[in-house]
Write an enzyme that holds these catalytic residues in place. Structure first.
Site, PDB file in Angstrom:
ATOM      1  N   ASP A   7      35.063  39.468  39.346  1.00 10.21           N
ATOM      2  CA  ASP A   7      36.450  39.830  39.089  1.00 10.21           C
ATOM      3  C   ASP A   7      36.725  41.074  39.908  1.00 10.21           C
ATOM      4  O   ASP A   7      35.941  42.035  39.878  1.00 10.21           O
ATOM      5  CB  ASP A   7      36.718  40.100  37.604  1.00 10.21           C
ATOM      6  CG  ASP A   7      38.227  40.166  37.331  1.00 10.21           C
ATOM      7  OD1 ASP A   7      38.948  39.263  37.802  1.00 10.21           O
ATOM      8  OD2 ASP A   7      38.677  41.105  36.677  1.00 10.21           O
ATOM      9  N   SER A   8      37.763  41.019  40.680  1.00 11.68           N
ATOM     10  CA  SER A   8      38.006  42.125  41.605  1.00 11.68           C
ATOM     11  C   SER A   8      39.494  42.389  41.722  1.00 11.68           C
ATOM     12  O   SER A   8      40.327  41.558  41.346  1.00 11.68           O
ATOM     13  CB  SER A   8      37.408  41.803  42.979  1.00 11.68           C
ATOM     14  OG  SER A   8      37.869  40.551  43.437  1.00 11.68           O
TER      15      SER A   8
END
Length: 197
Positions: A69-70
């Site tokens: 997740d970025s």
């Protein structure tokens, strides 16, 4: 060793395949016709979203799963768009509409106040419910206009101080060498994958 990469983002798939080159690891994705459930990423941190996605899909597929997740955090916007980076411009957001919104939100902000950083949290989860997460960050600033079109997401408007150019102007090798995802993944590689392969 087989690892399922839990993403529908083709850019992330390319990045991870590059990062696992020359390792005794088979990376499988939805492009290999493996069905996965939609995981609602409703956490308020990158860590929560990354872990939730990896755990749910590892249990569903029975395959060791890596999830990322970025997002992009802009200081002037108090860390926004943050965990909402992919849908910053609304439900049907695209890379282009997200960049347009961010450039508009920062249109009157001077260069010295455009500091930003990318964050990536990579989680490896096992079907038995165990998991480990690793965080990577890269500092930079938001440009006034797009520069280059390599990569995906906000890359064309993110200027990397280490590379001296936008991520959109950088080659994949250059970007992976300093990127948030590259840094998080290298921690995963050193602490987990090197011991398994």
């Amino acid at each position: 060793m087989k690892i399922f990469l839990a993403t529908k983002n083709k850019g992330k798939i390319e990045d991870f395949k590059k990062l696992t080159e020359n390792m005794d690891i088979e990376v499988v994705t939805i492009l290999d016709n493996i069905e996965i459930p939609d995981v609602v990423e409703d956490g308020d941190t990158f860590e929560k979203n990354s872990a939730k996605k990896a755990l749910e899909i590892a249990k569903y597929t029975g395959i060791v799963t890596v999830s990322d997740d970025s997002g992009l955090c802009v200081d002037y916007l108090n860390g926004a768009p943050g965990v909402y980076s992919a849908r910053y411009s609304g439900e049907n957001a695209t890379d282009e509409s997200n960049m347009d919104k961010l450039l508009e939100d920062l249109k009157d902000v001077k260069k010295e106040d455009r500091k930003a950083h990318f964050v990536s949290v990579v989680t490896i989860a096992y079907p038995n419910g165990e998991y480990q997460s690793f965080r990577g960050e890269v500092e930079g600033e938001i440009l006034f206009e797009r520069q280059g079109n390599n990569g995906f997401g906000y890359n064309p408007i993110f200027y990397s101080k280490e590379l001296g150019k936008s991520f959109g102007m950088a080659t994949m090798d250059e970007r992976v060498s300093v990127s948030h995802r590259g840094r998080a993944f290298r921690k995963l590689k050193e602490e987990v994958l090197d011991k398994l392969s």
